[in-house]
Structure formats: C-alpha cells, structure tokens
Write an enzyme that holds these catalytic residues in place. Structure first.
Site, short mmCIF file in Angstrom:
data_model
loop_
_atom_site.label_atom_id
_atom_site.label_comp_id
_atom_site.label_asym_id
_atom_site.label_seq_id
_atom_site.Cartn_x
_atom_site.Cartn_y
_atom_site.Cartn_z
N HIS A 171 -28.74 66.37 35.80
CA HIS A 171 -27.65 66.96 36.57
C HIS A 171 -28.21 67.60 37.83
CE1 HIS A 171 -29.16 70.44 34.43
NE2 HIS A 171 -28.29 71.27 34.97
N ASP B 216 -32.91 73.63 39.49
CA ASP B 216 -34.10 73.72 38.61
C ASP B 216 -34.46 72.37 37.98
OD1 ASP B 216 -31.69 74.12 37.15
OD2 ASP B 216 -32.77 75.08 35.49
N HIS C 246 -21.72 71.08 30.28
CA HIS C 246 -22.36 72.06 31.16
C HIS C 246 -21.37 72.43 32.28
CE1 HIS C 246 -25.78 74.27 32.52
NE2 HIS C 246 -26.13 73.49 33.52
N ASP D 85 -28.92 70.33 30.48
CA ASP D 85 -28.48 71.63 29.99
C ASP D 85 -27.14 71.45 29.29
OD1 ASP D 85 -30.64 72.36 31.53
OD2 ASP D 85 -29.52 73.54 32.94
#
Ligand code: ZN
Ligand code: ZN
Length: 308
Positions: free
Chosen positions: A62, A66, A142, A212
């Site tokens: 995604h 980070d 997410h 995530d």
C-alpha cells in the site's frame, strides 16, 4: 531449492536504531522477490548481501510512506548502476504517477524499463506466475487500499525411485507423465503402478505477507495452512482500542489469525517504535499461538523441503 525469507525492516512508521522500515526479501530457488520497500532498504540489501541485480520484482502492499520511501533511492541506484533489465512493480495504480514525477525531476530518463502491474487490493487473485511460483493478492483492512501477498511454489512433481528408468526401461519422453502420477505400461503390455516407480512429491511451500491490517477473518481461507505467515502486530494487546482506530493489529489479533488459519509458523512485526523490547509482545502472541517469532532485521526464516 531454497525457500527463504529475509527480514530487512521490522519497524512501523518511523525507524529506530535497531529497526528499519518494512521490507522483506523472499528467495525462491535463487530468484529474489522484494516485498515492500521502506526507507533504508538499499542499505539493508547491501548488509544482507542480496545483489541489486537479482531484484526484478517488487510487490508493494500500500502507499503509506513507511512501505515505499525506499523505492526512490533504489530506482535511482539502479539507474546509476546502468541497469538494463526490466523492473516489475506490483502496486496500486497511483504509485506509477508518484514515481513518474520523481523520475522526471531527478532522473529524466532511466537506463531500464519499469513495468507496472496494477493490483486490485479488494480481491484475491493471482498477479504473478512463473514455472516455480505463483503470487496472489490478499485483501487487507487498512485506512487506504492495501493488500498482502501469498507466495506459493507450484506443485512439485513426484520423485522417481532409484534406477527405475533403467530397470523398467522407461523411455525418456514419458518420464514427466510418470512424475505427474501416471502408471507405466511396458513393451509386454504389463502395467507398473506409479507407487512402484515414484515417491510422493515434496510439499509446495508458502509464505503469506499480511501488513498493514486490522483484524480480518476474511483472510483466513486464503492463508490457511501456509508454512510461514508474517502478520503485523503493531501494538500490544492492551492497545486494542488504538489498533482499531488506526486499522492495525495487536499481538492477540495476529496470533488468533495464525491459530485459526492453522499456519505452521508466525512472524510478527511492524512494531510501533514505542516498544524498545518486543519480547513481551512475542510472549503475548505465544499465549495463543506457540510457534511465534518476532521479525528482526537481518534474520532469515527458511522453509525446508518435506514430503506430502
Ligand atoms: Zn506501515
Ligand atoms: Zn499503513
């Protein structure tokens, strides 16, 4: 016949002195697949002696910084090194626009081609296939469109028993069909059953990468029985509320998914920088799923061959 995961980064959001941002490399039979590319990935590739030239496929879960800030440097380094092989990037379509603007400004032209493969994070589908491996998307939950990736070896052929080719005078042209499970009919018309000729094949090995994500039972049927599951556990179990709000998982969430999906081994990571020592997080997960380990930068997790 390697099937080995190297953790390059295990921190979430911001790096710490011990943990880089998220990136994994999966080595499948000496082909290297980069999964996410947080800041610092180049350095981690160097430290772990993974040659840049071996990276031809990059999978991006995604478009949070980070997970992608390492791409900019890596793309420029490939250019400085005069890479000429195509680079395949599997990601949300928007990444192409972002990278194009960066490339126009800083590089003008690249010595190699980037081939974008748009992924639809909402569905489970095969996005990559070669002779030895398939990669599927795993829809995650997410704040922005996000998917995990399931890497699975294509089924192995059965293994021939010793000397059977000579003993039964098997023509080379039909060996493959016997490895696929067929019986052999010899010149005299006698049938020799496949079990006399072959051993069961090796099990096809698998790795599921899930970050995530908030707790989502929808992924369970997709990742059922995988050898290796990476599931984020950004927060400890006492931070359940915060995990929910930010669409992340706790240790309990990760371990529950591992247990319900009956995976063999769980690696937790994407740790919040607030945890200096993550061993209490591993302990929490082990209360639910015993075979749990923390992701540690530079550590490798191999899956050995075993028979069905
Ligand atoms: Zn993240
Ligand atoms: Zn994120």
């Amino acid at each position: 016949m390697t099937f080995e995961l190297t953790i390059l980064g295990s921190s979430s959001a911001i790096p710490t002195s011990k943990r880089n941002l998220t990136a994994h490399v999966l080595n499948v039979h000496e082909r290297f697949f980069l999964i996410d590319c947080g800041e610092g990935t180049q350095l981690q590739l160097r430290k772990n002696k993974i040659r840049f030239g071996k990276i031809d496929h990059i999978f991006i879960s995604h478009l949070h910084g980070d997970h992608i800030f390492g791409l900019f440097g890596l793309i420029s380094t490939f250019n400085l090194l005069n890479r000429n092989k195509d680079l395949h990037i599997y990601a949300h379509p928007e990444l192409e626009n972002i990278l194009n603007r960066y490339i126009e400004y800083f590089e003008r032209a690249l010595s190699y081609k980037i081939i974008y493969h748009y992924v639809n994070p909402k569905i489970n589908e095969i996005i990559y296939k070669d002779r030895k491996l398939t990669v599927e998307t795993i829809p995650l939950k997410h704040r922005i469109p996000t998917c995990g990736f399931l890497f699975r070896e294509t089924p192995h052929l059965r293994n021939l028993r010793k000397n059977v080719v000579e003993v039964f005078n098997i023509p080379i042209s039909i060996i493959r069909s016997i490895q696929k499970g067929k019986d052999f009919i010899n010149e005299d018309g006698e049938t020799i059953s496949n079990s006399k000729l072959t051993f069961p094949p090796y099990k096809s090995r698998s790795y599921a990468y899930c970050t995530d994500t908030a707790y989502s039972e929808k992924i369970i049927p997709i990742i059922e029985n995988v050898d290796l599951l990476f599931h984020e556990a950004t927060l400890a179990k006492n931070m359940k509320k915060q995990a929910k709000q930010t669409f992340h998982s706790t240790t309990t969430d990760a371990a529950t998914i591992a247990q319900k999906a009956k995976v063999n081994k769980l690696i937790i990571g994407h740790f919040s920088a607030r945890y200096k020592d993550v061993s209490p997080l591993v302990d929490e997960a082990r209360e639910i799923f015993q075979n749990t380990f923390s992701a540690e930068d530079g550590e490798k997790h191999s899956v050995e061959l075993s028979r069905e």
